[in-house]
Structure formats: structure tokens, C-alpha cells
Design an enzyme around this catalytic site. Structure first.
Site, short mmCIF file in Angstrom:
data_model
loop_
_atom_site.label_atom_id
_atom_site.label_comp_id
_atom_site.label_asym_id
_atom_site.label_seq_id
_atom_site.Cartn_x
_atom_site.Cartn_y
_atom_site.Cartn_z
N GLU A 77 51.64 -23.03 -63.10
CA GLU A 77 51.86 -24.37 -63.66
C GLU A 77 53.18 -25.01 -63.25
OE1 GLU A 77 48.91 -23.34 -67.42
OE2 GLU A 77 50.97 -23.99 -67.87
N GLU A 102 40.68 -19.44 -64.46
CA GLU A 102 40.66 -19.49 -65.93
C GLU A 102 39.57 -20.43 -66.46
OE1 GLU A 102 45.59 -19.26 -65.95
OE2 GLU A 102 44.55 -20.33 -67.57
C1 XIL Z 1 47.06 -18.82 -73.12
C2 XIL Z 1 46.39 -17.72 -73.94
O1 XIL Z 1 44.99 -17.85 -73.86
C3 XIL Z 1 46.84 -17.86 -75.39
O2 XIL Z 1 46.31 -16.79 -76.15
C4 XIL Z 1 48.37 -17.84 -75.46
O3 XIL Z 1 48.78 -18.08 -76.78
C5 XIL Z 1 48.95 -18.91 -74.55
O4 XIL Z 1 48.46 -18.76 -73.23
N1 XIL Z 1 47.04 -21.47 -68.80
C6 XIL Z 1 47.42 -20.19 -68.51
C7 XIL Z 1 47.17 -19.13 -69.51
O5 XIL Z 1 47.85 -19.94 -67.37
O6 XIL Z 1 48.12 -18.11 -69.39
C8 XIL Z 1 47.14 -19.68 -70.92
O7 XIL Z 1 46.74 -18.62 -71.77
C9 XIL Z 1 46.17 -20.82 -70.99
C10 XIL Z 1 46.54 -21.94 -70.06
#
Ligand code: XIL
Length: 354
Positions: A153, A266
Site C-alpha cells: 500500500e 486479497e
Molecule cells: C487486515 C486484516 O484482515 C485485519 O484482521 C487487520 O485488523 C487489519 O489488516 N490490506 C492488507 C491486509 O494488505 O493486510 C489487511 O488485513 C486488509 C487490507
């Protein structure tokens, strides 16, 4: 879906590269079958040891796994001189026992940081801590992990534009991304090194501006010779945002021309604004996932496709996107009872799913 020889080669090679880079442990089911990219899912490290049906669903359907939060700085480094590898070790052991490949998430992110890291201000300390973390984590898991999200990100959301104002950016400037990739290449010479981002897939202004910011960063990294192997599309899709087929394909074509691979890291579908009942939500979620995967596969075969969780029973979605009608979010391929939904059929169409 027809596969030209080049596609099959690209797909096959990508999968093979993914597995071959890591130790023999991952040289199992993470290659994908029939030229299809392997399917995998994010695993919640707290649920894994507690729920057998959860473990069974992952072992049955996945070819590879990634830790939802077990390999993030706040978990791994609660204090500058204290490390906690517990949850990550458990998932690595589970993957080894079930011959699953692994992705590593994430070596460097602006979020999920312990307070001491958020307070870093000097370039020297930032440089030292980034390199120490990458070396320690890759040294411990490099044999099992074939693909790493090195930087997660890096680009802002509207109204900001361009590179995200993170603790790393403030301490080291835009060069922090290149620094992290070079450190990761040093520690994991053969692994797939990924620059991972969200919000690149849809037709709204925010996504268009983000694609442009991300494209510029990638172009700059490639011009500098940064060892970036692949782009990670997080693909947190949503019911009320159509895929920008043209915009996303133009971006992907440019990445392919730069010699980059693409991986879907994701995938889930935010159903908050989708009308019930559940059967209708499930159909719309599957249709959005199909629209996205068809858009990507028409340009490039991803080296893997992972969903952010596997069952609606355990997902991050309701934390920020609970449905106004109080129905459970239905954003993943299996429902809360581990029953496959049309989303899983879409994944089977494109990927090698168990
Ligand atoms: C999220 C997890 O799913 C949550 O449980 C945690 O509280 C925060 O992070 N982008 C990403 C992931 O790269 O690491 C994030 O995961 C969701 C968005």
C-alpha cells in the site's frame, strides 16, 4: 477459456517459478495444475488452532496460504528487541504438514506497526530496522515462502495523490521502496518479490488516480533497476463499484511489457450495498468476482489467486462494512457453514482449487 501456448507457458512458468524459488516444502501443490494458477487464502492465525472445520476447509481447497496478520510488524516485533514468531510458525507448520505453498505478508507496511516503529523519525534508524526485519523474517521463513509482499500500500487515496505519507516515507523519502526491495532480494534471491496495492480495479475517480500514481511508482522503480518481480492486486472488490475493464487492462498490459508478473493477493467482495436475500447476494458476489478475474486473465495469467479468508464465518469485512440489514457479510467463497457458493465455482473456472 482458451489458453494460447504463450499463456500456458507464462502461467506454467509463473507457477513453477513460485514453487521452485522456495525450499522443497513449497514444491508441492503451489504450482497449480493444468496451467491454472494455484488458489489460496489468507488464514486467521487465532482461528487456525481452534477450529477443525476451518483447518479442514483450508487444507481441502487451498494450494497455498498467507497469514492474515501473523507476519506483520505489530505481531512479529512488539518491542525493538523482542520478536514473536509464534502465530507465523504455527501457520508455516500447518502449511508444511499439508504440502501447501506460502506467501509472506508483509515485510513493510505503513499500518499494523508497533508504537515504537511508528515513532521512528531518523533515516538511519528506519534503514536499520527495515533491513533487520527483512533479514530476520526471510531467514526464518524463506524456505517455505515463495512470494513476498515486500512493500504494501505505497500509494495514497484521494484527496491525497501520489506516494503515501508513511513513517517510512517521512524518514527515508520515496527511496524506501527501492531500499526494501533490494534488502529482500539480498535475503531471498529466488523468491517472487511483490509490490502490493488496493483500489486499482474500479471505474471511479479514486481508482483512476490511484492507478496513475501506482503506475508512476512502478515505472520509476523499474527505471532504477529495483528487483520488483510482480504486482499484487489486492482486489478488495465491492458490489457498488464496477470493474474498469479498459483502465485495469491498460495498466496490466503496461506491467507485462515491463516484464512484470501479476498476482491476486486479497480477493473478496464487499456486499454491504448488495440487496438480499442471500442467494441474490451470492450471485452478485460471484458475478463481480468473475468480471474481475475475466478482466485480468484476458491480459495476463496471475501467478496465484488468493482470497482474503475462505469462509464468511471468519472475515475482516463486518468490522468496517457490516450490512445495514444485519445479514452476515457473504464476501468469500464458502458460507459460514463452509458450504461452497457460486464464488467458489468462479474460482474453479480460473484457478487450480482443491
Ligand atoms: C487486515 C486484516 O484482515 C485485519 O484482521 C487487520 O485488523 C487489519 O489488516 N490490506 C492488507 C491486509 O494488505 O493486510 C489487511 O488485513 C486488509 C487490507
Amino acid at each position: 477459456m482458451t489458453h494460447s501456448r504463450r499463456d500456458v507457458l507464462r502461467g506454467g512458468l509463473g507457477g513453477l517459478a513460485l514453487a521452485a524459488t522456495a525450499g522443497t516444502g513449497a514444491l508441492t501443490r503451489a504450482q497449480g495444475a493444468g496451467g491454472r494458477p494455484p488458489f489460496g487464502a489468507a488464514v486467521n492465525q487465532w482461528i487456525l488452532p481452534k477450529e477443525e472445520p476451518y483447518r479442514a476447509a483450508i487444507a481441502r481447497h487451498c494450494r497455498l496460504v498467507v497469514s492474515e496478520s501473523g507476519m506483520k510488524w505489530d505481531q512479529l516485533r512488539p518491542a525493538p528487541d523482542r520478536w514473536d514468531f509464534g502465530p507465523a510458525d504455527e501457520l508455516v507448520e500447518f502449511a508444511r504438514q499439508h504440502n501447501l505453498g506460502m506467501r509472506g505478508h508483509t515485510l513493510l507496511w505503513y499500518d499494523s506497526l508497533p508504537d515504537w516503529a511508528r515513532a521512528i523519525s531518523s533515516a538511519a534508524q528506519a534503514d536499520r530496522e527495515i533491513k533487520l526485519t527483512i533479514d530476520r523474517v526471510v531467514e526464518r521463513y524463506g524456505a517455505q515462502v515463495g512470494s513476498w509482499d515486500v512493500v504494501n500500500e505505497p500509494i495514497e487515496d484521494l484527496p491525497q495523490r501520489g506516494m503515501r505519507e508513511s513513517v517510512w516515507y517521512r524518514a527515508l523519502g520515496p527511496g524506501y521502496v527501492d531500499l526494501a526491495f533490494r534488502a529482500a532480494r539480498g535475503a531471498a534471491p529466488k523468491a517472487e518479490l511483490v509490490l502490493n496495492e488496493y483500489g486499482l480495479e474500479t471505474a471511479d475517480e479514486g481508482s483512476r488516480v490511484k492507478r496513475e500514481g501506482f503506475r508512476r511508482l512502478v515505472r520509476d522503480l523499474m527505471d532504477r533497476g529495483s528487483p520488483v518481480d510482480a504486482i499484487g492486486l489486492q482486489a478488495h472488490l465491492s458490489g457498488d463499484r464496477p470493474i474498469d475493464r479498459e483502465g485495469l487492462q491498460a495498466l496490466l498490459r503496461e506491467f507485462v511489457e515491463m516484464g512484470l508478473k501479476v498476482t491476486v493477493t486479497e480477493l473478496d467482495v464487499n456486499d454491504k450495498m448488495m440487496p438480499g436475500p442471500p442467494e441474490l447476494i451470492d450471485a452478485l458476489v460471484a458475478a463481480r468476482a468473475y468480471e474481475f478475474l475475466d478482466t485480468v486473465f484476458a491480459v495476463v495469467r496471475p501467478t496465484a489467486v488468493l482470497t482474503w479468508g475462505i469462509t464468511d464465518r471468519h472475515t475482516w469485512m463486518p468490522r468496517w462494512n457490516a450490512r445495514p440489514d444485519k445479514l452476515r457479510n457473504r464476501c468469500l467463497p464458502l458460507d459460514e457453514n463452509y458450504v461452497a457458493k457460486p464464488f467458489m465455482s468462479v474460482l474453479r473456472h480460473f484457478c487450480d482449487v482443491g
